[in-house]
Motif scaffolding. Structure first.
Motif: not given
Length: 449
Positions: A240-245, A254-273
């Motif tokens: 992971x570098x500069x927001x790119x997976x 090599x294939x690059x993906x947007x990590x921001x897109x991944x979090x927005x589309x596939x995060x099921x729950x926000x976690x808090x330590x």
């Protein structure tokens, strides 16, 4: 009043002390320091850094300079350095190198093998915001231990400021910056299929896991799994570098993906330590043992590919201003060459094919300079070229690669002799010549023609 007076003094002195145009600049370190103290140099960070390095270079290279050994220490484990701190014994001992003689900052008590520090990152304190706790406003060391604990240690005292348990199921080993001093990731080892599962015909589709955190304050973004079902059976590594997976495949692709897109589309729950979480039917505290951090980013389908490229060897590097990438095309005829292309449209830059044409056992290497200046370093057995990307004259969005300067080294090819005396008193004269298998030397073709 003091500030105003100082400004007036600077204005009065600036004309007299500023080096005149078209004149050879002084190499005297005292004069340069005087310019810097009076503010007669540029305030640009890059210019100031370059000026400081020139001062240091002139002091080191001046005639009569002598170096004195002031301190020495050995270690059987890795020795690392970062921002004026030297780490020994797997980051357990820390010395400050800012004083004339390195001084011990702290020494962490000896830990068991299960608590050994595997990897670490140094976090500098933020200057643009005030954090809730005073301890978060100071530099800290993020340390990953062998038993899956992530520690936040004081960079000055080694005191434990915070600790987070990652997972009882996955073995984490690597730390890396996504965005320096903002977000980082913890990467697990690759999950190997057990012999029992192989005999039962059970496919292990999960390659590894990534846990992503924010710093200042330390907070978790999520934990995701890299599945072969989603990214393909040929996937072998990710980073992971500069927001790119970035996903690497065994097919040299090599294939690059947007990590921001991944979090927005596939995060099921926000976690808090430190707060309760009820994922998977149990209510536990995030970051505490034995619960750790649950998988809350479940990628069910392959995200859109931002960039894809096949390469021959050495992978792909991205950098420069504007963004370019360096790679070797996946053809044998291109072996030994490095192509510099625009990441916007893939266009090859003018003079973008760099070929050192060296004949040595080890290939030349090329990389973007780590100072984010956009420069490119191309090094071979006897030559180092410093390159730069600039806009081609007369064209819009067309770029060319130009050489700023080169550093050439020469080798003494003359045979050197050495005289030794045996135990019987006989004098033996040996002649040594450089061998052709020296990886740092070019091979003499005339001997093999």
């Amino acid at each position: 009043m003091v500030s105003t007076s100082s400004s007036m003094c600077l204005d009065q002195w600036s004309f007299a002390l500023r080096p005149l145009a078209h004149k050879r600049r002084t190499k005297n370190a005292c004069t340069r320091l005087g310019f810097r103290a009076r503010g007669t140099t540029s305030n640009d960070f890059g210019t100031l850094l370059g000026e400081n390095l020139r001062i240091l270079k002139n002091i080191i290279l001046q005639d009569g300079t002598e170096f004195t050994k002031v301190w020495a220490k050995s270690s059987k484990s890795l020795i690392s350095y970062d921002s004026g701190r030297i780490y020994f014994e797997n980051y357990s001992n820390c010395y400050s190198s800012l004083a004339p003689k390195p001084q011990l900052l702290y020494e962490i008590p000896r830990r068991s093998r299960a608590e050994k520090i595997e990897d670490s990152l140094l976090c500098q304190c933020p200057l643009d915001k005030v954090l809730p706790q005073a301890s978060e406003q100071k530099p800290c060391l993020l340390a990953l231990t062998a038993n899956n604990w992530l520690y936040r240690l004081s960079a000055d005292t080694g005191e434990t400021l915070q600790k987070v348990y990652l997972s009882p199921h996955f073995k984490f080993r690597y730390l890396g910056w996504d965005i320096s001093q903002e977000t980082f990731y913890v990467k697990s080892i690759q999950h190997k299929q057990t012999p029992l599962a192989r005999q039962a015909g059970v496919d292990n589709n999960v390659l590894m896991h990534l846990a992503i955190f924010r710093v200042f304050p330390l907070d978790v973004v999520g934990l995701l799994e890299i599945s072969k079902k989603v990214f393909g059976k040929s996937v072998v590594d990710v980073l992971l570098s500069q927001g790119v997976l970035a996903v690497s495949h065994s097919t040299k692709c090599v294939k690059l993906y947007s990590f921001e897109y991944i979090v927005k589309q596939f995060r099921t729950k926000k976690l808090i330590l430190g707060e309760h979480c009820d994922l998977y039917g149990t209510r536990e505290i995030v970051g505490n043992a034995p619960y750790g951090i649950p998988v809350n980013i479940q990628i069910k389908e392959c995200p859109p590919v931002l960039f894809e490229m096949s390469y021959f060897e050495n992978g792909i590097q991205i950098g420069g201003h504007p963004w370019h990438y360096i790679y070797t095309p996946n053809h044998k005829r291109d072996r030994g060459t490095h192509h510099i292309c625009s990441i916007r449209d893939g266009a090859l830059a003018k003079n973008g094919v760099q070929d050192m044409k060296c004949d040595s056992l080890e290939a030349d290497w090329i990389f973007f300079h780590p100072d984010d200046s956009g420069r490119i370093i191309h090094a071979g057995p006897s030559t180092i070229n410093v390159l730069r990307i600039k806009e081609e004259a007369g064209f819009v969005s067309h770029y060319e690669v130009v050489r700023d300067f080169s550093i050439n080294t020469s080798h003494d090819n003359r045979a050197s002799s050495q005289v030794t005396v045996t135990s019987s008193g006989r004098t033996v004269k040996k002649r040594f010549q450089h061998l052709d298998d020296d990886p740092e030397r070019e091979v003499d073709k005339s001997k093999h023609s």
